[in-house]
Design a protein around this motif. Structure first.
Motif, PDB file in Angstrom:
ATOM      1  N   LEU A  72      -0.952  -6.726   5.225  1.00 52.11           N
ATOM      2  CA  LEU A  72      -0.560  -6.356   3.764  1.00 52.11           C
ATOM      3  C   LEU A  72       0.800  -5.171   4.465  1.00 52.11           C
ATOM      4  O   LEU A  72       1.911  -5.133   4.206  1.00 52.11           O
ATOM      5  CB  LEU A  72      -0.908  -5.812   3.216  1.00 52.11           C
ATOM      6  N   LEU A  73       0.051  -4.793   5.738  1.00 55.20           N
ATOM      7  CA  LEU A  73       1.329  -3.292   6.549  1.00 55.20           C
ATOM      8  C   LEU A  73       1.908  -4.098   6.419  1.00 55.20           C
ATOM      9  O   LEU A  73       3.159  -3.336   7.063  1.00 55.20           O
ATOM     10  CB  LEU A  73       0.077  -2.867   7.484  1.00 55.20           C
ATOM     11  N   ASN A  74       2.490  -5.385   7.458  1.00 53.67           N
ATOM     12  CA  ASN A  74       3.503  -5.684   7.826  1.00 53.67           C
ATOM     13  C   ASN A  74       4.325  -6.023   7.166  1.00 53.67           C
ATOM     14  O   ASN A  74       5.470  -7.146   8.020  1.00 53.67           O
ATOM     15  CB  ASN A  74       2.712  -6.462   9.166  1.00 53.67           C
ATOM     16  N   LEU A  75       4.193  -6.016   5.928  1.00 52.63           N
ATOM     17  CA  LEU A  75       4.717  -7.189   5.048  1.00 52.63           C
ATOM     18  C   LEU A  75       6.215  -6.210   5.148  1.00 52.63           C
ATOM     19  O   LEU A  75       6.363  -5.070   5.663  1.00 52.63           O
ATOM     20  CB  LEU A  75       4.255  -7.261   3.337  1.00 52.63           C
ATOM     21  N   ASP A  76       7.421  -7.296   4.323  1.00 48.95           N
ATOM     22  CA  ASP A  76       8.377  -6.156   4.068  1.00 48.95           C
ATOM     23  C   ASP A  76       8.321  -4.715   3.812  1.00 48.95           C
ATOM     24  O   ASP A  76       7.902  -4.851   2.610  1.00 48.95           O
ATOM     25  CB  ASP A  76       9.584  -7.601   4.274  1.00 48.95           C
ATOM     26  N   LYS A  77       9.695  -3.988   4.181  1.00 50.56           N
ATOM     27  CA  LYS A  77       9.229  -2.365   3.262  1.00 50.56           C
ATOM     28  C   LYS A  77       9.798  -3.320   1.590  1.00 50.56           C
ATOM     29  O   LYS A  77       9.557  -2.521   0.632  1.00 50.56           O
ATOM     30  CB  LYS A  77      10.639  -1.895   4.140  1.00 50.56           C
ATOM     31  N   LYS A  78      10.564  -4.255   1.881  1.00 50.57           N
ATOM     32  CA  LYS A  78      10.808  -4.309  -0.001  1.00 50.57           C
ATOM     33  C   LYS A  78       9.988  -4.863  -0.174  1.00 50.57           C
ATOM     34  O   LYS A  78       9.944  -4.518  -1.586  1.00 50.57           O
ATOM     35  CB  LYS A  78      12.004  -5.758   0.211  1.00 50.57           C
ATOM     36  N   VAL A  79       8.870  -5.304   0.074  1.00 46.07           N
ATOM     37  CA  VAL A  79       7.437  -5.405  -0.488  1.00 46.07           C
ATOM     38  C   VAL A  79       6.470  -4.544  -0.866  1.00 46.07           C
ATOM     39  O   VAL A  79       5.964  -4.493  -1.716  1.00 46.07           O
ATOM     40  CB  VAL A  79       6.473  -6.690   0.035  1.00 46.07           C
ATOM     41  N   THR A  80       6.243  -3.735   0.524  1.00 39.90           N
ATOM     42  CA  THR A  80       5.501  -2.758   0.385  1.00 39.90           C
ATOM     43  C   THR A  80       6.056  -1.731  -0.429  1.00 39.90           C
ATOM     44  O   THR A  80       5.501  -0.621  -1.075  1.00 39.90           O
ATOM     45  CB  THR A  80       4.855  -2.588   1.711  1.00 39.90           C
ATOM     46  N   GLY A  81       7.207  -0.920   0.103  1.00 38.83           N
ATOM     47  CA  GLY A  81       7.482   0.001  -0.386  1.00 38.83           C
ATOM     48  C   GLY A  81       7.599   1.296   0.658  1.00 38.83           C
ATOM     49  O   GLY A  81       7.856   2.302   0.557  1.00 38.83           O
ATOM     50  N   LEU A  82       6.790   1.235   2.094  1.00 37.17           N
ATOM     51  CA  LEU A  82       6.356   1.805   2.589  1.00 37.17           C
ATOM     52  C   LEU A  82       7.477   2.190   3.746  1.00 37.17           C
ATOM     53  O   LEU A  82       8.131   1.113   4.627  1.00 37.17           O
ATOM     54  CB  LEU A  82       5.265   1.369   2.893  1.00 37.17           C
ATOM     55  N   THR A  83       7.705   3.321   4.019  1.00 36.27           N
ATOM     56  CA  THR A  83       8.721   3.390   5.970  1.00 36.27           C
ATOM     57  C   THR A  83       8.239   2.878   6.625  1.00 36.27           C
ATOM     58  O   THR A  83       6.558   2.990   7.318  1.00 36.27           O
ATOM     59  CB  THR A  83       8.858   4.439   5.417  1.00 36.27           C
ATOM     60  N   GLU A  84       8.276   2.850   8.102  1.00 36.98           N
ATOM     61  CA  GLU A  84       8.099   2.411   9.325  1.00 36.98           C
ATOM     62  C   GLU A  84       7.144   3.810   9.484  1.00 36.98           C
ATOM     63  O   GLU A  84       5.566   3.234   9.910  1.00 36.98           O
ATOM     64  CB  GLU A  84       8.498   2.964  10.152  1.00 36.98           C
ATOM     65  N   HIS A  85       6.938   4.766   9.471  1.00 35.73           N
ATOM     66  CA  HIS A  85       6.707   6.173   9.459  1.00 35.73           C
ATOM     67  C   HIS A  85       5.039   6.245   8.671  1.00 35.73           C
ATOM     68  O   HIS A  85       4.033   6.144   8.799  1.00 35.73           O
ATOM     69  CB  HIS A  85       7.679   7.657   9.437  1.00 35.73           C
ATOM     70  N   GLN A  86       5.422   5.807   7.718  1.00 37.76           N
ATOM     71  CA  GLN A  86       3.979   5.294   6.952  1.00 37.76           C
ATOM     72  C   GLN A  86       3.379   4.698   7.378  1.00 37.76           C
ATOM     73  O   GLN A  86       1.968   4.412   7.242  1.00 37.76           O
ATOM     74  CB  GLN A  86       4.092   4.987   5.539  1.00 37.76           C
ATOM     75  N   LYS A  87       4.003   3.117   7.613  1.00 32.44           N
ATOM     76  CA  LYS A  87       2.991   1.763   8.139  1.00 32.44           C
ATOM     77  C   LYS A  87       2.097   2.685   9.006  1.00 32.44           C
ATOM     78  O   LYS A  87       0.703   2.100   9.612  1.00 32.44           O
ATOM     79  CB  LYS A  87       3.514   1.506   8.494  1.00 32.44           C
ATOM     80  N   THR A  88       3.092   3.679  10.278  1.00 32.71           N
ATOM     81  CA  THR A  88       2.495   4.357  11.141  1.00 32.71           C
ATOM     82  C   THR A  88       1.004   4.796  10.990  1.00 32.71           C
ATOM     83  O   THR A  88      -0.710   4.138  11.367  1.00 32.71           O
ATOM     84  CB  THR A  88       3.310   4.522  12.104  1.00 32.71           C
ATOM     85  N   LEU A  89       0.846   5.706   9.717  1.00 31.91           N
ATOM     86  CA  LEU A  89       0.234   6.723   9.187  1.00 31.91           C
ATOM     87  C   LEU A  89      -1.170   5.863   9.067  1.00 31.91           C
ATOM     88  O   LEU A  89      -2.325   6.161   9.003  1.00 31.91           O
ATOM     89  CB  LEU A  89       0.375   7.342   8.794  1.00 31.91           C
ATOM     90  N   LEU A  90      -0.966   5.053   8.194  1.00 34.03           N
ATOM     91  CA  LEU A  90      -1.943   3.694   7.482  1.00 34.03           C
ATOM     92  C   LEU A  90      -2.820   3.580   8.456  1.00 34.03           C
ATOM     93  O   LEU A  90      -3.981   3.299   8.487  1.00 34.03           O
ATOM     94  CB  LEU A  90      -1.094   3.155   6.383  1.00 34.03           C
ATOM     95  N   ALA A  91      -1.655   2.053   9.992  1.00 36.09           N
ATOM     96  CA  ALA A  91      -2.402   1.643  10.747  1.00 36.09           C
ATOM     97  C   ALA A  91      -3.842   2.736  11.365  1.00 36.09           C
ATOM     98  O   ALA A  91      -4.601   2.771  11.434  1.00 36.09           O
ATOM     99  CB  ALA A  91      -1.548   0.996  11.807  1.00 36.09           C
ATOM    100  N   LEU A  92      -3.865   3.972  12.017  1.00 34.06           N
ATOM    101  CA  LEU A  92      -4.215   4.769  12.662  1.00 34.06           C
ATOM    102  C   LEU A  92      -5.290   5.356  11.308  1.00 34.06           C
ATOM    103  O   LEU A  92      -6.690   5.620  12.009  1.00 34.06           O
ATOM    104  CB  LEU A  92      -3.164   5.453  13.040  1.00 34.06           C
ATOM    105  N   PHE A  93      -4.764   6.066  10.217  1.00 36.43           N
ATOM    106  CA  PHE A  93      -5.808   5.993   9.081  1.00 36.43           C
ATOM    107  C   PHE A  93      -6.881   4.826   8.838  1.00 36.43           C
ATOM    108  O   PHE A  93      -8.443   5.170   9.152  1.00 36.43           O
ATOM    109  CB  PHE A  93      -5.703   6.075   7.702  1.00 36.43           C
ATOM    110  N   TYR A  94      -6.039   4.068   8.975  1.00 31.61           N
ATOM    111  CA  TYR A  94      -7.615   2.633   9.130  1.00 31.61           C
ATOM    112  C   TYR A  94      -8.408   2.058  10.310  1.00 31.61           C
ATOM    113  O   TYR A  94      -9.394   1.994  10.164  1.00 31.61           O
ATOM    114  CB  TYR A  94      -7.051   1.283   9.325  1.00 31.61           C
TER     115      TYR A  94
END
Length: 254
Positions: A72-94
């Protein structure tokens, strides 16, 4: 990746979180990520073990896709609405990193900055819940007018939008109750005429002149569809059943 299959979008939140869905009509577990299916009742070899289908698809997701989270995290921004920075943060939090460890990994040097990011993501989660609730309520909206009651000024039995021939009724029932009227629903349609045909079948599963608790209604409807609360609500809203104001008692309307 933006072109997700219809099966993914039809899945419940719980199904998306676990990465697979169970289809009662075919009695199989289907991976929402790659589409591979595993038949219930079949034993699958896994290293030095033998696993049933449900356990094996969980193993499959870990081995082939790492996790539902990472897919889910690696889905396109058009699907997730997440920026690359937010994705990086979520991955580290996870991965369980502390605020200081995240700050060090991103070279921000400030715990407060990471705490602010956590707060922003939590606010985004709250907004997503509200939006999801709004869209589900919108999809469940039914006409205010009860199409099954006679009006005081007319002997018209029902709204013409819900008029249906016996042949149409049988066709709808066959399409959605693939194992027969006693079996589970393959899906639940959005079109009201089809919903009414299905609700007629479900209403027939209850006994006239008998009162049911909400739990008893839920127990009967769970067999047919995972979102039994939706079915229960629509049985009332479409005039097949009635209930007490506090929802403690339900009965068929004659």
């Amino acid at each position: 990746m933006t072109d997700l299959p219809d099966l993914f979008w039809q899945a419940s939140l719980q199904d998306i979180k676990q990465g697979y869905v169970y289809k009662p009509d075919s009695d199989e577990f289907i991976c929402l990520i790659c589409g591979k299916s595993f038949s219930n009742g079949i034993i699958y070899p896994c290293n030095d073990q033998l696993l049933e289908a449900k356990k094996f698809i969980q193993y499959h997701i870990i081995q082939e896709h790492r996790s539902s989270f990472h897919f889910l995290l690696n889905l396109d921004k058009k699907v997730t609405g997440l920026t690359e920075h937010q994705k990086t943060l979520l991955a580290l939090f996870y991965e369980g990193y502390s605020d200081q460890e995240v700050a060090n990994a991103l070279n921000t040097g400030s715990n407060s900055t990471i705490r602010n990011h956590r707060f922003t993501l939590r606010e985004k989660q709250k907004q997503a819940k509200i939006f999801l609730a709004l869209m589900e309520l919108l999809g469940e909206q039914v006409p205010k007018k009860n199409p099954f009651r006679e009006t005081p000024h007319s002997s018209q039995k029902a709204d013409n939008r819900f008029a249906i021939t016996e042949q149409e009724h049988e066709k709808i029932v066959k399409a959605y109750f693939k194992q027969g009227p006693g079996g589970p629903l393959a899906s639940f349609p959005l079109k009201e005429k089809k919903r009414v045909a299905i609700l007629r079948v479900l209403a027939a599963k209850f006994t006239a002149n008998k009162k049911y608790t909400e739990e008893e209604v839920n127990t009967r409807l769970k067999h047919f569809y995972s979102d039994y609360a939706l079915l229960r609500r629509l049985l009332v809203e479409y005039g097949f059943m009635d209930r007490t104001p506090d929802g403690s008692s339900y009965w068929l309307k004659l």
